[in-house]
Design a protein around this motif. Structure first.
Motif, PDB file in Angstrom:
ATOM      1  N   GLN A  44       0.820  -1.214   0.000  1.00  0.00           N
ATOM      2  CA  GLN A  44       0.000   0.000   0.000  1.00  0.00           C
ATOM      3  C   GLN A  44       0.849   1.258   0.000  1.00  0.00           C
ATOM      4  N   THR A  45       1.877   1.286   0.802  1.00  0.00           N
ATOM      5  CA  THR A  45       2.687   2.503   0.948  1.00  0.00           C
ATOM      6  C   THR A  45       4.099   2.334   0.388  1.00  0.00           C
ATOM      7  N   GLY A  46       4.501   1.122   0.055  1.00  0.00           N
ATOM      8  CA  GLY A  46       5.851   0.879  -0.430  1.00  0.00           C
ATOM      9  C   GLY A  46       6.899   0.944   0.657  1.00  0.00           C
ATOM     10  N   THR A  47       6.463   0.939   1.909  1.00  0.00           N
ATOM     11  CA  THR A  47       7.405   0.990   3.029  1.00  0.00           C
ATOM     12  C   THR A  47       8.058  -0.367   3.226  1.00  0.00           C
ATOM     13  N   SER A  48       9.369  -0.391   3.278  1.00  0.00           N
ATOM     14  CA  SER A  48      10.095  -1.634   3.518  1.00  0.00           C
ATOM     15  C   SER A  48      10.276  -1.829   5.029  1.00  0.00           C
ATOM     16  N   LEU A  71       0.933  -6.261   7.938  1.00  0.00           N
ATOM     17  CA  LEU A  71       2.240  -5.718   7.561  1.00  0.00           C
ATOM     18  C   LEU A  71       2.366  -5.542   6.052  1.00  0.00           C
ATOM     19  N   LEU A  72       1.736  -6.414   5.280  1.00  0.00           N
ATOM     20  CA  LEU A  72       1.883  -6.364   3.825  1.00  0.00           C
ATOM     21  C   LEU A  72       0.851  -5.476   3.150  1.00  0.00           C
ATOM     22  N   TYR A  73      -0.381  -5.421   3.710  1.00  0.00           N
ATOM     23  CA  TYR A  73      -1.463  -4.719   3.016  1.00  0.00           C
ATOM     24  C   TYR A  73      -2.046  -3.548   3.811  1.00  0.00           C
TER      25      TYR A  73
END
Length: 503
Positions: A44-48, A71-73
């Motif tokens: 959703q945010t591209g945060t690693s 954590l993923l979506y």
């Protein structure tokens, strides 16, 4: 002494290195194959983010079903957003290396948004490994509740809370053991339990400096008033009902993670001869069985020493009819009574230990067949007399009447000094050993309270639940030696009636 303390401190520093920084913790944990680290990206945010955990401590189902979808979506930009996003009440955000290490080692997952950031989020995902609540095996009872404690401290505390649902029940938790980091729960009822007992128990547990605590027996030995005494000074039990009864009386209970036994104190010597079944039957029947149990313990201690003393020094007190049977039974025995008694006592102890160490079915067979074969063979071989064989068998059976296993082992040990002094001085030796034993018991204490109560110091009220058990309606006061903040358990109808009239 100073050298010992210095060497001990150096040894502890070599084993458990002081915590300095998060990278050092990660480096140390990476040496183990079960420590896992992986990178992922939020769609959703591209945060690693980086996920780290010890695979042998966590539950994979919790990670896959309860954590990874968020954590993923889920949408989050920082750890604070993540804390409110994940439906977990135990999400911790911290930069303290000590807290991070502690949480990882109990089964938490560490989440980092930036590899160089020292602030992380810790989410619990501990795997529940252990047996379910099952019937009691050591303290078996015919009637009453069958459930017993297990090795999980959470389940044990649940069993206590479920049966004692009051807000005054206080559970204080400490960590003991420099290596094992064992959780120890100190339980008491606020406003009822004597505060001095709570402080004494808590302070003694916190002062323990040992590398491993594997069972409640470790705690019991280390906080005992007299560590050299063979008598157990704290009561232990695997039955929640017994622990709750002790808490209601005003005692302090201790539950250790990994141990199915709780310990309670202060305790008197009479509490080790009280069974849970005594309160599940009529008071007259329970009192009769309790008296029989105490008589059995006395017989277990004095049966063989009296035999040795009488045959060695005092044969004149034996009736003539019985003397003929004794002479015929010992006619071909080449050993003195002391050697004969020691041979049988040690044989019984060997059989008992062998039966306890073998598998259940095999152990029962060894105990029964071994006892019959060895007993019959020793009499036929003229190594022992049949009269002594009967006495030793009665003494062994009587020692098993105690409801607490630890006091039965003490009784087995105490019997041997009586045998030795009976051989040396006869009845005088037995009397001398009794004086030594009573002196030791009078001086013994449990968390600073008298161990021989209510016999010494004498407390008439406490006799209502010692040698005999009075009806419940007669036990209006709690044990006096506990000095409870609320000594009155309940008021009788007569007292309530008087109170209403006065008002």
């Amino acid at each position: 002494m100073a050298l010992f303390s210095k060497n001990q401190k150096e040894s502890e520093e070599n084993i458990v290195s002081p915590i300095k920084s998060l990278p050092e913790i990660i480096e140390q944990l990476s040496k183990s194959k079960d420590f896992k680290q992986s990178m992922a990206i939020n769609e959703q945010t591209g945060t690693s983010f980086q996920v780290s955990f010890i695979s042998t401590l966590i539950d994979d189902k919790i990670i896959q079903k309860d954590l990874m979808p968020y954590l993923l979506y889920g949408k989050f930009q920082n750890l604070t957003d993540l804390k409110f996003l994940i439906p977990s009440r135990d999400c911790y955000i911290t930069s303290d290396p000590a807290e991070i290490e502690e949480k990882i080692m109990i089964g938490c997952i560490m989440i980092k948004l930036d590899p160089n950031d020292m602030t992380v989020a810790l989410l619990p995902a501990t795997a529940e490994v252990g047996r379910e609540v099952s019937p009691s095996e050591v303290e078996f009872t015919v009637g009453g509740p069958k459930e017993s404690f297990v090795e999980s401290i959470e389940k044990n505390l649940n069993l206590i809370r479920k049966r004692l649902p009051i807000k005054e029940l206080v559970i204080d938790e400490v960590m003991v053991g420099t290596l094992t980091k064992t959780r120890v729960a100190i339980i008491y009822i606020d406003g009822l339990t004597n505060t001095e007992d709570v402080k004494t128990m808590t302070q003694r547990i916190k002062d323990i400096n040992f590398d491993q605590i594997q069972d409640s027996a470790y705690i019991e030995e280390m906080i005992a008033d007299n560590k050299n005494s063979p008598f157990p000074q704290l009561l232990n039990s695997e039955r929640p009902l017994k622990v709750i009864s002790s808490l209601v009386e005003g005692k302090v209970a201790v539950v250790v993670d990994g141990s199915p036994f709780a310990i309670m104190g202060p305790s008197s010597v009479m509490s080790f001869f009280v069974s849970a079944e005594d309160y599940l039957m009529n008071w007259a029947v329970a009192s009769s069985i309790r008296i029989l149990r105490i008589i059995g313990v006395i017989a277990s201690v004095f049966a063989t020493p009296m035999y040795v003393a009488i045959l060695t020094y005092h044969p004149e007190i034996i009736p003539k009819d019985l003397m003929a049977s004794l002479i015929s039974s010992r006619k071909h025995v080449p050993f003195p009574p002391f050697v004969e008694a020691m041979f049988l006592e040690i044989t019984i102890e060997l059989l008992r230990e062998a039966g306890a160490r073998l598998p259940t079915k095999v152990g029962q067979t060894i105990g029964i067949v071994g006892g019959i074969v060895l007993g019959t063979a020793s009499v036929e071989a003229s190594l022992t007399s049949n009269v002594l064989l009967i006495l030793v068998a009665i003494a062994a059976l009587a020692s098993f009447t105690t409801p607490v296993y630890k006091i039965s082992t003490t009784i087995r040990l105490v019997r041997f000094p009586f045998l030795l002094f009976a051989q040396l001085w006869g009845f005088l030796g037995i009397a001398f050993t009794v004086c030594i034993l009573l002196t030791h018991l009078i001086q013994l204490k449990s968390l600073g309270r008298p161990y021989l109560e209510p016999v010494y110091p004498p407390r008439l009220n406490d006799l209502k639940d010692s040698f005999i058990r009075f009806p419940f309606l007669r036990e209006t006061l709690r044990p006096g030696y506990l000095h409870s903040q609320k000594p009155v358990r309940f008021q009788t109808k007569k007292e309530n009636q008087k109170k209403d009239i006065d008002e």
